[in-house]
Design an enzyme around this catalytic site. Structure first.
Site, PDB file in Angstrom:
ATOM      1  CG  HIS A 137      -2.840  -5.499  -1.081  1.00 58.36           C
ATOM      2  ND1 HIS A 137      -2.387  -6.341  -2.066  1.00 58.36           N
ATOM      3  CD2 HIS A 137      -2.228  -5.891   0.060  1.00 58.36           C
ATOM      4  CE1 HIS A 137      -1.539  -7.216  -1.542  1.00 58.36           C
ATOM      5  NE2 HIS A 137      -1.416  -6.973  -0.254  1.00 58.36           N
ATOM      6  CG  ASP A 214      -9.014  -6.475  -1.521  1.00 58.49           C
ATOM      7  OD1 ASP A 214      -9.230  -7.471  -0.816  1.00 58.49           O
ATOM      8  OD2 ASP A 214      -7.880  -6.023  -1.754  1.00 58.49           O
ATOM      9  CD  GLN A 217      -5.806  -7.188   5.678  1.00 55.68           C
ATOM     10  OE1 GLN A 217      -6.197  -7.386   6.825  1.00 55.68           O
ATOM     11  NE2 GLN A 217      -4.641  -7.632   5.223  1.00 55.68           N
ATOM     12  CB  CYS A 380       1.230  -5.206  -0.857  1.00 59.28           C
ATOM     13  SG  CYS A 380       2.336  -6.611  -0.729  1.00 59.28           S
TER      14      CYS A 380
HETATM   15  C1  LIG Z   1      -6.346  -5.601   1.247  1.00 63.28           C
HETATM   16  C2  LIG Z   1      -5.708  -6.815   0.657  1.00 63.28           C
HETATM   17  N1  LIG Z   1      -6.064  -7.223  -0.556  1.00 63.28           N
HETATM   18  C3  LIG Z   1      -5.544  -8.311  -1.131  1.00 63.28           C
HETATM   19  C4  LIG Z   1      -4.565  -9.033  -0.499  1.00 63.28           C
HETATM   20  C5  LIG Z   1      -3.971 -10.211  -1.206  1.00 63.28           C
HETATM   21  O1  LIG Z   1      -4.254 -11.374  -0.555  1.00 63.28           O
HETATM   22  P1  LIG Z   1      -3.501 -12.708  -0.985  1.00 63.28           P
HETATM   23  O2  LIG Z   1      -2.038 -12.448  -0.810  1.00 63.28           O
HETATM   24  O3  LIG Z   1      -4.006 -13.720  -0.071  1.00 63.28           O
HETATM   25  O4  LIG Z   1      -3.832 -12.971  -2.397  1.00 63.28           O
HETATM   26  C6  LIG Z   1      -4.142  -8.645   0.782  1.00 63.28           C
HETATM   27  C7  LIG Z   1      -3.108  -9.376   1.540  1.00 63.28           C
HETATM   28  O5  LIG Z   1      -1.929  -9.373   1.289  1.00 63.28           O
HETATM   29  C8  LIG Z   1      -4.716  -7.496   1.364  1.00 63.28           C
HETATM   30  O6  LIG Z   1      -4.326  -7.086   2.571  1.00 63.28           O
END
Ligand SMILES: Cc1ncc(COP(=O)(O)O)c(C=O)c1O
Ligand SMILES: Cc1ncc(COP(=O)(O)O)c(C=O)c1O
Lengths: 425, 152, 425, 152
Positions: A137, A214, A217, A380
């Protein structure tokens, strides 16, 4: 269509989510299949936040009065609750941020600003390497690019294999003495691929690199236990796991947090402040400058309660079943191609697909007309899409409240979409 | 099928999507711009060629558009509206189209001005789609600024 | 005791704040005099957030489906609402952060990471100077110290005069060609002193320095109109102005925001992402990486509605009257010394004082036993306290729901405190 | 006046605050530490002197404490409990006191162990005050670690 597990009473769960009764048109109920972007909140989470705000709210950590005590207790209890949810050995290892994105930025910034007093291990410098994966992401890619730009380090990446899993055949040459950090997602937000944490941790350990996971998810969909995962730092979002927006979590081993320089500075993270210099508090306070997301922490704790009451094993089983149902159903439609490891039984949460000749935006539009709220675009994860020659995909993602009937509706909706566009001459 | 949907995906839109007018990148051109919609990853590369006589007649608009049906149809319809007219002549067309698209359906749209563009106004009720439809026009405007700057 | 203004119906206002009916002991109602630390939320704000969450919640800016449209509308409408509240010429000048602290950190970081493409004016470098004041909250001091540390710039400060206002007699020599930034608070969170914005802006303009205004303690208490203040960048907190925690605001002139490098990176702030480099979106998106505080923005917009319905002029008048009442009452108690410009009629919000021979913690404890929730300590303005030889002060701060009777109770409580400690042999 | 308050500010606490025992910084000392409570700005400088014979007898605890009545009384009472005993002997005192202070009033406190420390337990119900009362003890522990390190 596989029936939901007996213990897992989806109808009872649905009754907890007020938003699920929303109609999009007089005859179109809303079918929310975008929990991967943000989850909905059960009444228990809403109520916990409102109860806090109408009974105990005050500034935390700064006051001697009883309201401040009540608020501080609520906030610190939430920290304990989250620590417990993650299997963290101590609540002092849990830092509240505003999002997973901030948690990852915090790490990437902190690793770039150390000085002589910071251990080399926690300083990324010119010539160092940061290893990510091609499926990240943007939140776990761009902060590393920026860190590299600021420090003169280099970002390298583990490429994708054709089967939508990581191609770790070159791992041996990608992980070198120069590797300072290996940052990777637990579960891809597009593919559903669950990464081999153990193998990557082992590779990192062999060269003394830090591991950053991370878990945005994975935490909402499967058990995430930091005490057994072996990684060093973990980021996650409140709003993807039935909790509020405006809160995220950084978990880190205390001995690392203890040595990491602060990122945001200001009130509540200091030890002593003079006009010309300051010293900083111990973690987690060191990383929580300013007034934190107090009611949001309370809401997140309630979300942990909610998920734990269901049991994360049961949640995972429920969503795995829905995922398999969707994969099977969608694969049966002409022109639909699953983007992800179709055969993986572990995967939960999300199914992405491509409809031949159709832009995902158009697919999403037709599905929306049927009430099906799915996400379209690059999610993203633009480099991942580019790797597979795609401009975007359509993604349906599942939550604790998703029913097998909704997955059936999805499959029927996609079939309808193909027909709809096929109907034009 | 919902009425919304049939208002969006008319035969005309699908026709422009399938067989876009003036598509492809051609020479000569005064300026080339590349625009991206970061939310969905749609891209357009657009070239603009104005007459050399100072009248700013649009001699050619050529483009390569990757995107949804709405955005591709929008590029096709726009190119057809622009080519052969002067910048001054098309300005009211552009302005009216942008206003109608941004009006959430409140502004009806004047077919005499925007021609086939009428077919795109179904998207005005979908904020996420308004950007798709306006992207080619934004690219045209940017190319115009650049052409003038290069010419100056 | 001065009566509240006729138009300003405090009792009706109080009915909007559910928490105000809380009892601390069976016979001790809670008297909340700590709005300076964090405000309470009226039902209208709570309800707006819950209505959004139970009806329209989805991820913003990322989806083609109708729920995403509803959520994006709610979020962007909130941005317009806040822009309007601040008199900003465009909603694109309003960036949602997690707090005033983050907003100030955003500015301080952004000014430190530019490259060749960034105008010199927006790059703080070795040899440059950042001018702050000796009364700053840590949030508007420590980020500048850290910026100085990272870049080799120097932090200088406008000292305090004995009368608790800025001593700007040396301003001419403090503001030099090397001055890149003048960062100062609009109203001191301790003293209540309102700073001479115009004079400081003029000084900054004379050398081309940026002005950064910390409006965390003015926006809740008086009209703040960025179109007339003349400053370049403004930071404020949602939770101090009847809104949620977890949200703050950075306002900036668009032509500056447009040139400032991003701070947090990740989703939604990008233009194009490749594995090895990325480009960034226009403001405000450029500064809002990740999923933003959506429901909190909705709550903050409702707080703006609430305050605007009362009228910020009326709010200021109400709190000025309470402040004068408190100043007069407290000054009449033997051993009590007001820490702040007692004679200033402009000041609103907060009254700090010292009780001779008594540590503020002990003062606060006695007041708490009477239900009076006041803050004690250095209020995140340690250098200011050190300047006046104080280890801390006791601060009572007033809100829209504060009554003259509560101020009377405060005065009586402080008198009681003096007696209480005097009673020991 | 609330009963909470009288439980906190006993004559004994006020007496220790007014006329603290063993206050001031003295020589000789094995180590000196400086602790700060960042929330309220309270500070303590504490010096520890252990016997040179290996028995770790606490020959002196001297200190300079800036803080509220509770924290100053806590320092006074602590110094009086420590001086003249061995580190090993006072360890159960420290441990019990810390446990009782952290118990929110659930642990009653054994006067035989903690002496005047009993008078401080009223603060156990006020989380914000627990830190005040424990700060001198944290400083003692840090000074002990440092003394041992310097001696080793
Ligand atoms: C795999 C992953 N990492 C990071 C994020 C970022 O999360 P947030 O937008 O809550 O900061 C997301 C979600 O958009 C995600 O799916
Ligand atoms: C003057 C001033 N600036 C900045 C802040 C920081 O605000 P926040 O904690 O909401 O980031 C505060 C509040 O603590 C304040 O009073």
């Amino acid at each position: 269509m596989s029936a939901p597990s007996r213990e897992f009473d989806v109808e009872a769960i649905r009754a907890d989510f007020p938003i699920l009764s929303r109609m999009l048109d007089p005859d179109t109920p809303m079918i929310y299949l975008d929990g991967g972007a943000t989850s909905q909140r059960p009444r228990q989470v809403l109520d916990a936040e409102v109860a806090y705000l109408t009974h105990d709210h005050a500034a935390v950590k700064r006051g001697a009065h009883r309201m401040a005590g009540a608020a501080t207790d609520a906030y610190e209890d939430a920290r304990e609750r989250v620590a417990d949810f993650l299997g963290a050995p101590s609540p002092d290892e849990v830092v509240f941020t505003k999002s997973a994105t901030e948690a990852l930025n915090l790490i990437a910034h902190s690793l770039g600003i150390g000085d002589g007093s910071t251990p080399e291990r926690l300083r990324v410098r010119e010539g160092d390497e940061i290893l990510v994966t091609e499926m990240e992401h943007h939140a776990n890619l761009v902060p590393w690019q920026e860190l590299a730009r600021r420090t003169g380090a280099t970002v390298r990446w583990i490429p994708m294999a054709e089967d939508f899993t990581l191609d770790d055949s070159e791992l041996g040459s990608l992980v070198t003495e120069r590797t300072k950090v290996i940052a990777f997602t637990h579960q891809s937000n597009v593919l559903g691929t669950v990464n081999p944490v153990e193998r990557l941790v082992e590779a990192a350990r062999s060269v003394g690199a830090l591991t950053v996971l991370d878990a945005a998810q994975s935490a909402p969909h499967m058990p995430v236990d930091v005490s057994t995962l072996g990684v060093d730092l973990v980021a996650l979002s409140g709003h993807k796991m039935l909790g509020p927006t405006g809160i995220g979590v950084l978990w880190g081993r205390y001995e690392l947090l203890e040595q990491m320089p602060p990122f945001l500075t200001g009130g509540s993270m200091i030890e002593i402040v003079h006009m010309d210099h300051s010293t900083y508090a111990e973690p987690p306070a060191r990383f929580e400058a300013g007034t934190p997301p107090i009611s949001q922490a309370v809401g997140l704790a309630a979300a942990c309660d909610y998920l734990d009451a269901l049991g994360m094993e049961a949640v995972a089983a429920h969503e795995q079943a829905l995922t398999q149902q969707a994969l099977t159903g969608l694969a049966g439609i002409d022109g639909v191609r699953i983007i992800g490891p179709a055969a993986s039984p572990q995967r939960t949460g999300a199914v992405s697909f491509d409809v031949a000749g159709r832009h995902p935006h158009d697919v999403g539009q037709v599905l929306d007309s049927l009430g099906l709220q799915v996400r379209v675009g690059h999610h993203c994860a633009w480099p991942l899409h580019r790797r597979f020659g795609l401009h975007g995909t359509t993604r349906a993602s599942f939550s604790v409240h998703t029913t097998a009937a909704e997955v059936d509706a999805l499959v029927a909706g996609v079939a309808h979409t193909v027909d709809f566009f096929g109907s034009f001459s | 099928m919902s009425t919304h949907l049939s208002a969006l995906y008319t035969e005309l839109v699908i026709e422009h999507d399938k067989r876009p007018l003036h598509a492809g990148l051609r020479e000569p051109f005064g300026a080339e711009v590349h625009h991206v919609n970061p939310t969905c990853g749609d891209e357009i590369t657009l070239r603009l060629q104005l007459s050399a006589d100072g009248a700013e007649r649009i001699e050619d608009v050529s483009y390569d558009a990757v995107g949804c049906a709405m955005s591709r149809a929008a590029a096709s319809i726009m190119a057809d509206l622009l080519i052969g007219r002067t910048v001054t002549e098309v300005e009211p067309v552009r302005a009216h189209f942008e206003e109608a698209m941004g009006s959430r359906g409140r502004v009806e749209g004047d077919e005499d001005l925007i021609g086939d563009g009428i077919a795109l106004l179904g998207a005005a009720k979908f904020p996420a789609r308004v950007k798709c439809v306006l992207m080619p026009w934004k690219a045209y405007q940017a190319a115009l600024v650049e052409t003038r700057a290069l010419g100056a």
